[in-house]
Design an enzyme around this catalytic site. Sequence first.
Site, PDB file in Angstrom:
ATOM      1  N   TRP A   1       0.665  -1.246   0.025  1.00 51.80           N
ATOM      2  CA  TRP A   1      -0.046   0.022  -0.070  1.00 51.80           C
ATOM      3  C   TRP A   1       1.060   1.158  -0.066  1.00 51.80           C
ATOM      4  CZ3 TRP A   1      -3.881  -1.136   4.412  1.00 51.80           C
ATOM      5  CH2 TRP A   1      -4.953  -1.979   4.034  1.00 51.80           C
TER       6      TRP A   1
ATOM      7  N   HIS B   1      13.002  -1.375  -0.615  1.00 52.78           N
ATOM      8  CA  HIS B   1      12.159  -0.704  -1.983  1.00 52.78           C
ATOM      9  C   HIS B   1      13.065   0.386  -2.713  1.00 52.78           C
ATOM     10  CE1 HIS B   1       8.924   0.697  -4.173  1.00 52.78           C
ATOM     11  NE2 HIS B   1       8.304  -0.437  -4.037  1.00 52.78           N
TER      12      HIS B   1
ATOM     13  N   GLU C   1      11.889  -5.559  -9.023  1.00 53.75           N
ATOM     14  CA  GLU C   1      11.267  -4.389  -9.477  1.00 53.75           C
ATOM     15  C   GLU C   1      11.901  -3.344 -10.451  1.00 53.75           C
ATOM     16  OE1 GLU C   1       7.739  -3.926  -6.701  1.00 53.75           O
ATOM     17  OE2 GLU C   1       9.254  -2.899  -5.973  1.00 53.75           O
TER      18      GLU C   1
ATOM     19  N   GLY D   1       4.798   2.191 -10.964  1.00 54.16           N
ATOM     20  CA  GLY D   1       3.861   3.311 -11.000  1.00 54.16           C
ATOM     21  C   GLY D   1       3.782   3.897 -12.414  1.00 54.16           C
TER      22      GLY D   1
HETATM   23  P1  PGA Z   1       3.033  -0.440  -8.662  1.00 63.30           P
HETATM   24  O1  PGA Z   1       4.172  -0.499  -7.635  1.00 63.30           O
HETATM   25  O2  PGA Z   1       2.408  -1.704  -8.836  1.00 63.30           O
HETATM   26  O3  PGA Z   1       2.266   0.864  -8.307  1.00 63.30           O
HETATM   27  O4  PGA Z   1       3.892  -0.137 -10.061  1.00 63.30           O
HETATM   28  C1  PGA Z   1       4.860  -1.674  -7.318  1.00 63.30           C
HETATM   29  C2  PGA Z   1       5.863  -1.470  -6.221  1.00 63.30           C
HETATM   30  O5  PGA Z   1       6.741  -0.340  -5.909  1.00 63.30           O
HETATM   31  O6  PGA Z   1       6.114  -2.513  -5.298  1.00 63.30           O
END
Ligand code: PGA
Length: 227
Positions: free
Chosen positions: A8, A95, A152, A158
């Site tokens: 979230w 992250h 990622e 995003g």
């Molecule tokens: P997103 O984010 O699905 O909004 O691209 C993924 C994340 O940053 O873990």
Amino acid sequence: MKYAIANWKSNKTLEEVHQWFDQFAGVYQQQPELEVVIGVPFPYLFQAHQKVTEVSLSSVSLASQDISAFPFGAYTGAVSISMIKDVIKYAIVGHSERRQYFHETHQEIANKVSQLLENQVTPILCIDEPYAKEQLAALDPNSFSKLIIAYEPLEAIGSGTPQKPEEIAPIVASINQLAPEASILYGGSVKPENVAEIINVEHVAGTLVGGASLKPDVFAELVRLSS
Ligand code: PGA
């Protein structure tokens, strides 16, 4: 085991947290062999823990989105794992937003992983391809079997556009070579519309989902398509 993990990020009021779980409980269908995890902001973890039992979502686990690199002690403002380990099974660490806005280093993230493993909490370690090797080198290789690694790509987070399966495949294969015993997830613009093709990529054991986890009905649909 496959995974659908919600992140979230820094969103939601307490009231919205309650509403999310109430609504999710109404539409969620438990899937065989799929672990569903919700990454909740620190202040809501204890209430979320009570709430999942209250609304009969006991098969759903919770994650924190970070953890202190230190145990209890004189570290003002830090949330040590001992404070929250009773209510979480997982913790997201490293992250890219933590690396970018909070300047976390590979060593600091490795220390967070150690804190988690010493307390039997599973780290969900986020990495991107250019520094995957360096980040993994900072860890104890004996810990790889206890890790979930989320690949990622920065440009996909995003953006609304995930990497294509053919772009994800070689990178996930190379992470699998470095850490063959770790479960590997993909994260970055995962939605119900694209989750099936992403989880079909070899060595991808599930997804880490930001934006599409904020609405309970959308995340429930993504979960339904994830097993
Ligand atoms: P997103 O984010 O699905 O909004 O691209 C993924 C994340 O940053 O873990």
